[in-house]
Scaffold this motif. Structure first.
Motif, PDB file in Angstrom:
ATOM      1  N   VAL A   1       0.842  -1.198   0.000  1.00 36.60           N
ATOM      2  CA  VAL A   1       0.000   0.000   0.000  1.00 36.60           C
ATOM      3  C   VAL A   1       0.876   1.247   0.000  1.00 36.60           C
ATOM      4  N   LYS A   2       1.931   1.194   0.783  1.00 38.61           N
ATOM      5  CA  LYS A   2       2.887   2.306   0.835  1.00 38.61           C
ATOM      6  C   LYS A   2       3.522   2.549  -0.533  1.00 38.61           C
ATOM      7  N   ASP A   3       3.632   1.463  -1.308  1.00 37.21           N
ATOM      8  CA  ASP A   3       4.283   1.530  -2.612  1.00 37.21           C
ATOM      9  C   ASP A   3       3.270   1.738  -3.748  1.00 37.21           C
ATOM     10  N   LYS A   4       2.224   2.511  -3.458  1.00 36.31           N
ATOM     11  CA  LYS A   4       1.266   2.963  -4.472  1.00 36.31           C
ATOM     12  C   LYS A   4       0.391   1.858  -5.050  1.00 36.31           C
ATOM     13  N   ASN A   5       0.110   0.814  -4.289  1.00 41.48           N
ATOM     14  CA  ASN A   5      -0.823  -0.214  -4.737  1.00 41.48           C
ATOM     15  C   ASN A   5      -2.188   0.024  -4.098  1.00 41.48           C
ATOM     16  N   SER A   6      -3.234  -0.223  -4.864  1.00 39.26           N
ATOM     17  CA  SER A   6      -4.580  -0.085  -4.332  1.00 39.26           C
ATOM     18  C   SER A   6      -4.849  -1.207  -3.324  1.00 39.26           C
ATOM     19  N   GLU A   7      -5.344  -0.834  -2.148  1.00 42.23           N
ATOM     20  CA  GLU A   7      -5.596  -1.840  -1.100  1.00 42.23           C
ATOM     21  C   GLU A   7      -6.615  -2.876  -1.555  1.00 42.23           C
ATOM     22  N   ASN A   8      -7.548  -2.474  -2.398  1.00 46.72           N
ATOM     23  CA  ASN A   8      -8.583  -3.393  -2.885  1.00 46.72           C
ATOM     24  C   ASN A   8      -8.021  -4.492  -3.781  1.00 46.72           C
ATOM     25  N   SER A   9      -6.819  -4.257  -4.338  1.00 49.57           N
ATOM     26  CA  SER A   9      -6.232  -5.257  -5.245  1.00 49.57           C
ATOM     27  C   SER A   9      -5.374  -6.281  -4.503  1.00 49.57           C
ATOM     28  N   LEU A  10      -5.201  -6.107  -3.199  1.00 47.45           N
ATOM     29  CA  LEU A  10      -4.270  -6.941  -2.429  1.00 47.45           C
ATOM     30  C   LEU A  10      -5.008  -8.006  -1.628  1.00 47.45           C
ATOM     31  N   ILE A  11      -4.537  -9.258  -1.741  1.00 48.37           N
ATOM     32  CA  ILE A  11      -5.138 -10.380  -1.018  1.00 48.37           C
ATOM     33  C   ILE A  11      -4.041 -11.108  -0.243  1.00 48.37           C
ATOM     34  N   VAL A  12      -4.212 -11.248   1.061  1.00 48.68           N
ATOM     35  CA  VAL A  12      -3.233 -11.964   1.892  1.00 48.68           C
ATOM     36  C   VAL A  12      -3.653 -13.419   2.021  1.00 48.68           C
ATOM     37  N   THR A  13      -2.803 -14.332   1.543  1.00 49.04           N
ATOM     38  CA  THR A  13      -3.139 -15.768   1.574  1.00 49.04           C
ATOM     39  C   THR A  13      -2.064 -16.598   2.266  1.00 49.04           C
ATOM     40  N   GLY A  14      -0.876 -16.023   2.499  1.00 49.54           N
ATOM     41  CA  GLY A  14       0.280 -16.843   2.858  1.00 49.54           C
ATOM     42  C   GLY A  14       1.028 -17.207   1.592  1.00 49.54           C
ATOM     43  N   TYR A  15       2.137 -17.901   1.731  1.00 52.01           N
ATOM     44  CA  TYR A  15       2.980 -18.239   0.576  1.00 52.01           C
ATOM     45  C   TYR A  15       2.760 -19.706   0.223  1.00 52.01           C
ATOM     46  N   PRO A  16       2.120 -20.009  -0.919  1.00 50.01           N
ATOM     47  CA  PRO A  16       1.738 -21.396  -1.256  1.00 50.01           C
ATOM     48  C   PRO A  16       2.839 -22.449  -1.093  1.00 50.01           C
ATOM     49  N   PRO A  17       4.112 -22.195  -1.533  1.00 47.23           N
ATOM     50  CA  PRO A  17       5.129 -23.246  -1.383  1.00 47.23           C
ATOM     51  C   PRO A  17       5.363 -23.686   0.057  1.00 47.23           C
ATOM     52  N   PHE A  18       5.041 -22.801   1.021  1.00 42.87           N
ATOM     53  CA  PHE A  18       5.240 -23.181   2.426  1.00 42.87           C
ATOM     54  C   PHE A  18       4.354 -24.359   2.811  1.00 42.87           C
ATOM     55  N   ASP A  19       3.194 -24.480   2.145  1.00 43.52           N
ATOM     56  CA  ASP A  19       2.309 -25.616   2.435  1.00 43.52           C
ATOM     57  C   ASP A  19       3.037 -26.935   2.201  1.00 43.52           C
ATOM     58  N   GLU A  20       3.791 -26.975   1.099  1.00 47.94           N
ATOM     59  CA  GLU A  20       4.532 -28.191   0.759  1.00 47.94           C
ATOM     60  C   GLU A  20       5.630 -28.474   1.779  1.00 47.94           C
ATOM     61  N   TYR A  21       6.288 -27.415   2.263  1.00 48.36           N
ATOM     62  CA  TYR A  21       7.358 -27.600   3.243  1.00 48.36           C
ATOM     63  C   TYR A  21       6.818 -28.247   4.519  1.00 48.36           C
ATOM     64  N   PHE A  22       5.647 -27.759   4.976  1.00 51.13           N
ATOM     65  CA  PHE A  22       5.113 -28.264   6.233  1.00 51.13           C
ATOM     66  C   PHE A  22       4.477 -29.652   6.088  1.00 51.13           C
ATOM     67  N   LYS A  23       4.006 -29.959   4.873  1.00 53.74           N
ATOM     68  CA  LYS A  23       3.413 -31.270   4.634  1.00 53.74           C
ATOM     69  C   LYS A  23       4.485 -32.347   4.451  1.00 53.74           C
ATOM     70  N   SER A  24       5.664 -31.922   4.057  1.00 49.78           N
ATOM     71  CA  SER A  24       6.724 -32.881   3.770  1.00 49.78           C
ATOM     72  C   SER A  24       7.141 -33.640   5.027  1.00 49.78           C
ATOM     73  N   LYS A  25       7.547 -34.878   4.827  1.00 52.21           N
ATOM     74  CA  LYS A  25       8.012 -35.706   5.937  1.00 52.21           C
ATOM     75  C   LYS A  25       9.329 -35.167   6.486  1.00 52.21           C
ATOM     76  N   LYS A  26       9.407 -35.056   7.796  1.00 56.68           N
ATOM     77  CA  LYS A  26      10.619 -34.528   8.418  1.00 56.68           C
ATOM     78  C   LYS A  26      11.771 -35.517   8.268  1.00 56.68           C
ATOM     79  N   ILE A  27      12.959 -34.980   8.033  1.00 60.18           N
ATOM     80  CA  ILE A  27      14.156 -35.811   7.872  1.00 60.18           C
ATOM     81  C   ILE A  27      15.096 -35.544   9.046  1.00 60.18           C
ATOM     82  N   SER A  28      15.591 -36.581   9.646  1.00 60.72           N
ATOM     83  CA  SER A  28      16.489 -36.425  10.800  1.00 60.72           C
ATOM     84  C   SER A  28      17.861 -35.940  10.344  1.00 60.72           C
TER      85      SER A  28
END
Length: 411
Positions: free
Chosen positions: A341-368
Motif C-alpha cells: 500500500v505504501k508503494d502505491k498499490n490499491s488496497e482493494n487489489s491486495l489479497i493476503v493468503t500466505g505463501y503457497p510453497p510453504f504448504d509443501e514444506y510443512f506437509k513434507s516428511k521430516k528428515i532427521s
C-alpha cells in the motif's frame, strides 16, 4: 599510457593494468540505480507514437530490459574516474565488447580530451547448446494443446505463467476439481508432458505468427526515430548515450518489440481458451506484455509474487517492481500488504493468503539430521551451516561487476 580491462578477461598479467572494479565505489551504486531507473522510464517519451502497438506502450513494457544497461553507466563512471585519477595521454583498452570502445570514444569526444585511444577487441566463443532439441519438444507440446483444445469446452481455463516450484501446491488443489483445466506457459520450454500437476504447457517462443509486415513497419519506425534530435538528446548520462547504445535501440525495434508483438498476437488468438491468467510477476517484459494484452481483452489477471523487497528499500514511487498491473495481487502477510500500500498499490487489489510453497514444506516428511548427514556423506557430530546465495547472471560482464560489488560491500 594505461592498460584497461573493462570486462573480466585478463589475458596478460605481465604488465601493469587496471580492471573495472579498481575505479568504482559501492557507495555510488544507489545513485547509479536511480539514474538507470529514470532513463528506463523516460527514454521512449519523445517517440511514444513509434513504440505503440495494440494501444500498448512497448517502451514501458521493456522497462526492466532497459535497466540492464546499468552496466553501461557504471563503465562510464569507471572511465571518467580513471581519467580523473591517472590523467593519461593514451588509453589501451582490451575488451570483447564493442560498447566499451564506444564509451571511451564518446567520453573523449564529448569532453574534448587530448587522449589517444588504442584497443584490442577479441571474440568470445559461444557455447553449444541444445536449442534444436528444446524447440522440437516445445512444438510438440504446443501441437498437443491445439489437438486437444476440444477438452476446454465448459471448463475453467486457467493459464499459469511462472515456475512450477512456486505454483505446484496451488496446481495440486486446482486439479482436484475436474472442472478446472490448467495450462502452464512460459516464454521458453517448460515441463508439460509427464507432469501430474498440469494438462498442457505452451512455449510462446515457438508459437509463430506472421509478423513480417509488422517487422518491416518497425524497422521503418527506427529509421525515423534515430533521426529524432530530441530523442537523441534525451539519452544522456554524463556523456551522450545514443552512439553508445544505438545497436541496443535498433535491436529493440527490429527484434525485441517484434518478439513481444508475437506474444501479444498469440494471446489474442487464445482469447476464447483462457478464463483467467496467473503470473508470478508482471515486471519482466514477457509477463508484462501478457498482462497488458489480457487487460485489453478483459481477461482477469492475478499475480502470485515470488518475493518482496525489504521495507527500507521501498520509497514512494521509486520501486522497480511496483505498482503491479494485474487486477489482484496475492501476498504472504499483512506486513507485506502494508508495504505494498505504501508503494502505491490499491488496497482493494491486495489479497493476503500466505505463501503457497510453504504448504509443501510443512506437509513434507521430516528428515532427521542423521539421515541428512548420511546422504551428504558428512560426519554427524559436525554443525551444519546452510549457506544460500543469489543466482548469478549468465552475462559474464554483469557477473564480474556484481561480484566486485558484493566483495566491496563485505570488505
Amino acid at each position: 599510457t594505461i592498460i584497461l580491462y573493462l570486462n573480466n578477461y585478463i589475458i596478460d598479467l605481465s604488465f601493469k593494468h587496471y580492471v573495472l572494479d579498481d575505479f568504482f565505489d559501492v557507495k555510488d551504486f544507489p545513485e547509479l540505480e536511480k539514474e538507470i531507473e529514470k532513463l528506463a522510464k523516460i527514454w521512449y517519451k519523445p517517440i511514444e507514437k513509434e513504440t505503440m502497438y495494440f494501444n500498448i506502450q512497448l517502451g514501458e513494457v521493456i522497462e526492466f530490459e532497459f535497466r540492464k544497461l546499468w552496466s553501461f553507466l557504471l563503465k562510464i563512471d569507471t572511465v571518467l574516474n580513471t581519467i580523473k585519477k591517472l590523467n593519461p595521454s593514451r588509453i589501451f583498452i582490451i575488451t570483447e565488447k564493442e560498447e566499451d570502445i564506444r564509451i571511451i570514444k564518446e567520453i573523449i569526444k564529448y569532453n574534448k580530451l587530448k587522449i589517444k585511444l588504442n584497443y584490442k577487441k577479441f571474440e568470445v566463443q559461444q557455447k553449444k547448446n541444445s536449442k534444436k532439441l528444446y524447440s522440437i519438444v516445445a512444438k510438440v507440446q504446443n501441437y498437443y494443446f491445439n489437438l486437444n483444445s476440444f477438452r476446454l469446452k465448459n471448463k475453467n481455463k486457467i493459464l499459469f505463467i511462472g515456475n512450477l516450484r512456486q505454483n505446484k501446491s496451488v496446481l495440486k488443489e486446482l486439479k482436484k476439481n475436474n472442472k478446472n483445466i490448467i495450462i502452464r506457459a512460459g516464454e521458453y520450454l517448460g515441463k508439460g508432458f509427464f507432469n501430474e500437476h498440469t494438462y498442457f504447457y505452451l512455449t510462446f517462443k515457438d508459437i509463430k505468427n506472421n509478423t513480417n509486415k509488422i517487422k518491416s513497419e518497425f524497422i521503418g519506425r527506427w529509421m525515423r526515430v534515430k533521426e529524432n534530435k530530441r530523442f537523441r538528446e534525451n539519452l544522456f548520462y554524463k556523456t551522450p548515450l545514443f552512439d553508445i547504445i544505438e545497436d541496443k535501440l535498433e535491436y529493440y525495434f527490429a527484434d525485441y518489440f517484434i518478439k513481444l508483438i508475437n506474444y501479444i498476437e498469440t494471446i489474442k488468438k487464445l482469447k476464447d481458451k483462457i478464463d483467467v491468467v496467473v503470473v508470478n510477476n508482471d515486471v519482466l517484459p514477457f509477463e508484462r506484455s501478457i498482462v497488458k494484452v489480457t487487460h485489453k481483452l478483459r481477461i482477469p489477471t492475478l499475480a502470485m509474487i515470488d518475493g518482496y523487497l525489504p521495507e527500507k528499500q521501498i520509497k514512494k514511487g521509486t520501486s522497480r517492481y511496483f505498482p503491479f498491473h494485474t487486477d489482484k495481487i496475492i501476498l504472504f502477510s499483512n506486513h507485506q500488504k502494508k508495504i505494498a500500500v505504501k508503494d502505491k498499490n490499491s488496497e482493494n487489489s491486495l489479497i493476503v493468503t500466505g505463501y503457497p510453497p510453504f504448504d509443501e514444506y510443512f506437509k513434507s516428511k521430516k528428515i532427521s539430521k542423521e539421515e541428512i548427514c548420511r546422504k551428504l556423506n558428512i560426519l554427524n557430530n559436525k554443525s551444519i551451516i546452510l549457506y544460500t546465495t543469489e543466482g548469478h547472471s549468465k552475462n559474464l560482464t554483469e557477473s564480474a561487476i556484481l561480484g566486485a560489488i558484493t566483495e566491496k560491500n563485505y570488505q
